[in-house]
Design a protein around this motif. Structure first.
Motif, PDB file in Angstrom:
ATOM      1  N   PHE A 132       0.833  -1.200   0.000  1.00 56.01           N
ATOM      2  CA  PHE A 132       0.000   0.000   0.000  1.00 56.01           C
ATOM      3  C   PHE A 132       0.867   1.250   0.000  1.00 56.01           C
ATOM      4  N   SER A 133       0.332   2.304  -0.587  1.00 53.43           N
ATOM      5  CA  SER A 133       1.023   3.598  -0.563  1.00 53.43           C
ATOM      6  C   SER A 133       0.911   4.195   0.841  1.00 53.43           C
ATOM      7  N   ASP A 134       1.704   5.245   1.093  1.00 59.57           N
ATOM      8  CA  ASP A 134       1.644   5.913   2.399  1.00 59.57           C
ATOM      9  C   ASP A 134       0.237   6.419   2.696  1.00 59.57           C
ATOM     10  N   GLY A 135      -0.391   7.048   1.693  1.00 58.55           N
ATOM     11  CA  GLY A 135      -1.746   7.573   1.887  1.00 58.55           C
ATOM     12  C   GLY A 135      -2.753   6.472   2.191  1.00 58.55           C
ATOM     13  N   ALA A 136      -2.652   5.367   1.477  1.00 55.88           N
ATOM     14  CA  ALA A 136      -3.574   4.251   1.701  1.00 55.88           C
ATOM     15  C   ALA A 136      -3.341   3.635   3.081  1.00 55.88           C
ATOM     16  N   ARG A 189      -2.294   5.282   5.747  1.00 50.84           N
ATOM     17  CA  ARG A 189      -2.896   6.219   6.714  1.00 50.84           C
ATOM     18  C   ARG A 189      -4.417   6.056   6.742  1.00 50.84           C
ATOM     19  N   ASP A 190      -5.038   5.918   5.555  1.00 48.71           N
ATOM     20  CA  ASP A 190      -6.498   5.743   5.492  1.00 48.71           C
ATOM     21  C   ASP A 190      -6.933   4.467   6.205  1.00 48.71           C
ATOM     22  N   LEU A 191      -6.182   3.393   5.998  1.00 48.50           N
ATOM     23  CA  LEU A 191      -6.516   2.125   6.654  1.00 48.50           C
ATOM     24  C   LEU A 191      -6.354   2.249   8.161  1.00 48.50           C
ATOM     25  N   ALA A 192      -5.283   2.897   8.612  1.00 49.46           N
ATOM     26  CA  ALA A 192      -5.069   3.091  10.052  1.00 49.46           C
ATOM     27  C   ALA A 192      -6.212   3.902  10.652  1.00 49.46           C
ATOM     28  N   ALA A 193      -6.663   4.926   9.956  1.00 49.91           N
ATOM     29  CA  ALA A 193      -7.778   5.749  10.449  1.00 49.91           C
ATOM     30  C   ALA A 193      -9.056   4.912  10.529  1.00 49.91           C
ATOM     31  N   ALA A 194      -9.273   4.042   9.533  1.00 48.96           N
ATOM     32  CA  ALA A 194     -10.464   3.179   9.561  1.00 48.96           C
ATOM     33  C   ALA A 194     -10.399   2.203  10.733  1.00 48.96           C
ATOM     34  N   VAL A 195      -9.228   1.651  10.999  1.00 50.51           N
ATOM     35  CA  VAL A 195      -9.070   0.713  12.121  1.00 50.51           C
ATOM     36  C   VAL A 195      -9.312   1.449  13.440  1.00 50.51           C
ATOM     37  N   GLN A 196      -8.800   2.678  13.579  1.00 54.31           N
ATOM     38  CA  GLN A 196      -9.025   3.462  14.790  1.00 54.31           C
ATOM     39  C   GLN A 196     -10.522   3.747  14.960  1.00 54.31           C
ATOM     40  N   ALA A 197     -11.199   4.088  13.875  1.00 55.64           N
ATOM     41  CA  ALA A 197     -12.635   4.342  13.954  1.00 55.64           C
ATOM     42  C   ALA A 197     -13.387   3.087  14.373  1.00 55.64           C
TER      43      ALA A 197
END
Length: 136
Positions: free
Chosen positions: A115-119, A121-129
């Protein structure tokens, strides 16, 4: 098709072809001409002596206005084929250690590698949510 032995499925499809040909008031000669072959060859398809190609069956389906699956509906199944067909095996449950941390390690490794850096970060944010939703 040369070299392939026919069986009761070919007879079944051939019978369905003959039945639809008659319902559409088409002669063997007319259908055979559209296939670019002799009426004798078409007769072999109808009797199940020879196996019809997918291309010819598609042409015939369009001539008669009958969907392709009509020729196979109710076709006898043979025991030489797997019951589930030739698709992929069912997905197996995750068994690497049997714990969620092991799964998280595998997913994290895959995400890091692909995954790219942006992807990421998006996945990490989804896991946190998801964590916030599950743990209030």
């Amino acid at each position: 098709m040369a070299g392939q032995k026919t069986d009761q499925r070919d007879v079944y499809v051939g019978q369905r072809i003959a039945e639809q040909r008659r319902k559409a008031s088409l002669t063997q000669r007319r259908v055979a001409q559209s296939f670019g072959m002799s009426a004798a060859q078409l007769q072999k398809y109808e009797k199940g002596t020879n196996r019809i190609s997918a291309v010819h069956l598609d042409i015939f389906s369009r001539m008669t206005g009958v969907p392709l699956d009509h020729f196979f509906n109710g076709m006898p199944r043979l025991d030489d084929l797997p019951a589930d067909g030739f698709g992929e095996d069912r997905q197996r449950p995750y068994l690497d250690g049997g714990d969620w941390k092991g799964l998280a390690d595998v997913v994290a490794r895959h995400v890091t590698e692909h995954f790219s850096d942006g992807a990421r970060r998006d996945l990490a944010a989804a896991v946190q949510a998801l964590d916030r939703k599950l743990n209030g």
